[in-house]
Design an enzyme around this catalytic site. Structure first.
Site, PDB file in Angstrom:
ATOM      1  NE  ARG A 172      -3.553  -2.225   2.819  1.00 11.15           N
ATOM      2  CZ  ARG A 172      -3.269  -3.364   3.425  1.00 11.15           C
ATOM      3  NH1 ARG A 172      -2.065  -3.539   3.949  1.00 11.15           N
ATOM      4  NH2 ARG A 172      -4.171  -4.325   3.516  1.00 11.15           N
TER       5      ARG A 172
ATOM      6  CE  LYS B  79      -6.211  -0.595   4.773  1.00 10.18           C
ATOM      7  NZ  LYS B  79      -7.480  -0.759   4.028  1.00 10.18           N
TER       8      LYS B  79
ATOM      9  CG  HIS C 200      -5.129   0.801  -3.750  1.00 12.74           C
ATOM     10  ND1 HIS C 200      -4.290   1.020  -2.678  1.00 12.74           N
ATOM     11  CD2 HIS C 200      -5.961  -0.201  -3.360  1.00 12.74           C
ATOM     12  CE1 HIS C 200      -4.613   0.199  -1.680  1.00 12.74           C
ATOM     13  NE2 HIS C 200      -5.616  -0.555  -2.083  1.00 12.74           N
TER      14      HIS C 200
ATOM     15  NE  ARG D  44      -3.241  -3.451  -1.406  1.00 12.87           N
ATOM     16  CZ  ARG D  44      -2.728  -4.309  -0.522  1.00 12.87           C
ATOM     17  NH1 ARG D  44      -1.425  -4.505  -0.488  1.00 12.87           N
ATOM     18  NH2 ARG D  44      -3.505  -4.965   0.313  1.00 12.87           N
TER      19      ARG D  44
ATOM     20  CG  HIS E 219      -6.366  -8.712   1.295  1.00 12.21           C
ATOM     21  ND1 HIS E 219      -6.617  -9.064  -0.007  1.00 12.21           N
ATOM     22  CD2 HIS E 219      -6.173  -7.361   1.282  1.00 12.21           C
ATOM     23  CE1 HIS E 219      -6.581  -7.992  -0.772  1.00 12.21           C
ATOM     24  NE2 HIS E 219      -6.310  -6.955  -0.010  1.00 12.21           N
TER      25      HIS E 219
ATOM     26  CE1 TYR F 107      -6.627  -6.584  -6.787  1.00 16.18           C
ATOM     27  CE2 TYR F 107      -6.987  -7.657  -4.683  1.00 16.18           C
ATOM     28  CZ  TYR F 107      -6.656  -6.532  -5.407  1.00 16.18           C
ATOM     29  OH  TYR F 107      -6.369  -5.371  -4.763  1.00 16.18           O
TER      30      TYR F 107
END
Length: 330
Positions: free
Chosen positions: A174, A198, A274, A277, A300, A309
């Site tokens: 990110r 995150k 983004h 990515r 994730h 995806y």
């Protein structure tokens, strides 16, 4: 505070108890939640319309609202009526959030004994597929920022820009992870990096050879001179004054590179921070990578997030099939 609700229009007027409940809820959002004026105005309109629906159904108190009334109101928002066009899914979802919030507030404040909206599901916005660049567009984008062996007066910034974009595409990081990256998080000898994502989660991600070469050029021939001119920072990527590069600075680098490469930077399909990515994940799956592996590489928490995806690659397969198979038409 929040002012008074707009009139309910012709027909039955909302009962005073309903109006007081909505005013109390909006005041709560203003004082306790600190919502913006625009959001509050939207909620006020949404709830004004909800009160009209309740008044038309003969409901004068939130305690008397049942699941059927909530479901009927939300269905009417999507269908439209004589006075209102159908709401888009995103607007209907916001209106549903306002209604659900009102009923939770009423239950908490003792204005009702139950929350009839608890099990009512708001409309889900359509899933937007991530935009991924074709491999040749990524290569063109990277080549516009200069070679990893750049020299001359502008070499430090050229080396940084190439290293940044190679790093983003080579690791799927990110933009926040890239600008927050410290020198000690990098191991160019083993071709790996520790990314801090995150929720405080960390992950070890491999770095490809092109990105390693670009990073070494930047760390050896570009970064030291810029850092010496500043106050010193552990950040891998720094600005022209020697301070840590910001998200906005990284976005500017990408935007300039996209413009030079002839890629869109505004409107639908625009290249964003983004994009690299998304391209990283899509190209891995196109190349045969397992979705669980890609999940780990992207950081994730759930594989469900990564599976979007796979929809991109399925769409690509459909396009190839439609153009290549003699019996695909129709």
């Amino acid at each position: 505070m929040t002012g008074t609700l707009a009139g309910a229009g012709e027909g039955e007027q909302p009962a005073p108890a309903l109006r007081r409940a909505v005013r109390g809820y909006l005041d709560h959002l203003t004082v306790e939640r600190g919502l913006s004026a625009n959001t509050l105005a939207s909620y006020r309109r949404d709830l004004d319309r909800y009160l009209v629906t309740l008044a038309a159904a003969g409901v004068s108190d939130l305690a008397a609202v049942g699941v059927a009334q909530v479901e009927a109101h939300l269905a009417r928002l999507r269908a439209g009526d004589d006075d209102h066009p159908p709401l888009a899914v995103s607007s209907a979802a916001r209106a549903a959030s306002a209604v659900r919030g009102l009923h939770r507030f009423a239950l908490r404040e003792g204005l009702a004994g139950a929350d009839p909206s608890r099990d009512v599901r708001p409309p889900a916005p359509p899933r937007r597929l991530p935009r991924a660049l074709p491999v040749e567009d990524v290569v063109r984008l990277l080549e516009t920022v200069g070679a990893a062996t750049a020299t001359g007066e502008q070499a430090p910034l050229a080396l940084r820009d190439r290293a940044l974009l190679e790093f983003l595409y080579g690791t799927g990081a990110r933009i926040s992870e890239a600008v927050g990256l410290a020198v000690d998080d990098l191991d160019t000898d083993d071709g790996a990096v520790l990314l801090r994502g995150k929720g405080g989660r960390t992950r070890l991600v491999p770095i490809g050879g092109y990105a390693v070469e670009a990073l070494r050029g930047w760390l050896v021939r570009g970064r030291p001179g810029l850092v010496a001119a500043g106050r010193g920072t552990p950040a891998v990527f720094v600005n022209a004054r020697g301070g840590a590069l910001t998200r906005q600075g990284a976005w500017t680098i990408l935007r300039r590179a996209a413009e030079r490469a002839g890629l869109p930077v505004d409107g639908p399909g625009a290249v964003s921070p983004h994009t690299l990515r998304h391209s990283y994940a899509t190209h891995l799956l196109d190349g045969g990578a397992d979705v669980r592996v890609v999940q780990e590489l992207l950081g994730h928490a759930s594989v469900t997030t990564t599976q979007v995806y796979t929809l991109v690659t399925v769409e690509r397969l459909r396009e190839v099939y439609a153009t290549a198979h003699p019996r695909a038409r129709g």
